[in-house]
Design an enzyme around this catalytic site. Sequence first.
Site, mmCIF file in Angstrom:
data_model
loop_
_atom_site.group_PDB
_atom_site.id
_atom_site.type_symbol
_atom_site.label_atom_id
_atom_site.label_comp_id
_atom_site.label_asym_id
_atom_site.label_seq_id
_atom_site.Cartn_x
_atom_site.Cartn_y
_atom_site.Cartn_z
ATOM 1 N N ARG A 105 1.798 11.300 9.139
ATOM 2 C CA ARG A 105 3.218 11.467 8.816
ATOM 3 C C ARG A 105 4.087 11.818 10.014
ATOM 4 N NH1 ARG A 105 3.366 14.496 2.910
ATOM 5 N NH2 ARG A 105 1.597 13.405 1.995
ATOM 6 N N HIS A 129 -6.124 -0.127 5.551
ATOM 7 C CA HIS A 129 -6.217 0.505 6.865
ATOM 8 C C HIS A 129 -6.674 -0.493 7.928
ATOM 9 C CE1 HIS A 129 -7.480 3.443 3.635
ATOM 10 N NE2 HIS A 129 -6.239 3.799 3.922
ATOM 11 N N HIS A 176 0.844 -1.206 0.000
ATOM 12 C CA HIS A 176 0.000 0.000 0.000
ATOM 13 C C HIS A 176 0.875 1.250 0.000
ATOM 14 C CE1 HIS A 176 -3.779 2.069 1.949
ATOM 15 N NE2 HIS A 176 -3.290 2.756 0.933
ATOM 16 N N GLU A 198 1.403 2.554 3.906
ATOM 17 C CA GLU A 198 0.789 3.738 3.296
ATOM 18 C C GLU A 198 1.628 5.002 3.539
ATOM 19 O OE1 GLU A 198 -3.691 5.652 2.593
ATOM 20 O OE2 GLU A 198 -3.199 4.763 4.531
#
Length: 340
Positions: free
Chosen positions: A289, A222, A6, A283
Amino acid sequence: MLIDCHGHYTTAPPALAAWRDRQVAALSGGPAPARADLRISDDELRETIEPNQLRLMDERGIDLTIFSPRASFMAHHVGDFATSSEWAALCNELCYRVSALYPGRFAPAAMLPQSPGVDPATCIPELTRCVEEYGAVALNLNPDPSGGHWTAPPLTDRSWYPVYEKMVEYDIPAMVHVSTSVNPAFHTTGAHYLNADTTAFMQLLQGDLFADFPTLRLVIPHGGGAVPYHWGRFRGLALALGKPELEEHLLGNVFFDTCVYHQPGSDLLFDVVPAKNILFASEMIGAVRDVDPRTGHHFDDTRRYVEAAKLSEVDQAAIREHNARAVYPRLDALLKRQGR
């Protein structure tokens, strides 16, 4: 190997967003930009990848990432099918070019040119092009092209079948991934993404899609949204609907990734969902982040959660590599051609 199933091109050169701004502005009048107007050199791609995704992959020991266009940029609710078609073509080409520059580190995945109210079969030419010309190993399928208003039929509706038929023909899986929410009730990454993961699973539970497509494979990202946390609820609903146990009904075809950004949540995923149905993913660089002040590590450094979990060596290896090879056979073939 450690395979991240991902990844999105979230650091694409600014020229891509500028081209998109021109395209969106043209919807209100004026000339639309041509594909040829977007000029991004290989060096510009390297400048966005090497200090970002590639650097973090090296730091975290990720060998290869399945790389697709930025999910929030898909924005299928903008314009019409022609708008989405032009945009998807450009975004898919960039991901392919990155994979060509770093063939051992990235494998391309494609977004589809979906549009609200438009027959999903219109996506097949772009799907075909990306597989046959770009060597795409996966695609992203948006169950809600309306951008948070859920006007599309459920994933089990027969209108989706032409896409599934082509996926089966190519033996290629899809990650069920929504895009930006324009509904103010649903924050894009904090609500809409997780709502969609949960909703997609429930749609599949209610139907019998895999009776018609026994080899179709779908990845719910997720960590499956609320699914692992409410596994008992879904088992009970399946029973009430006269469906088999979830393992029989869905888990031959439905898989979950590890984009869960804390240890307790990751442990829950590993405790509830069979290891054969879990694929490593991060991801990054994506929705979350920052560095977790409690741990001193990035929230999306998901390798740490996998390694800290109470998993057998066999299950660790399956989650890190072998499940991805099984779910993404075109990736497996690519790796074998590379001698890996």
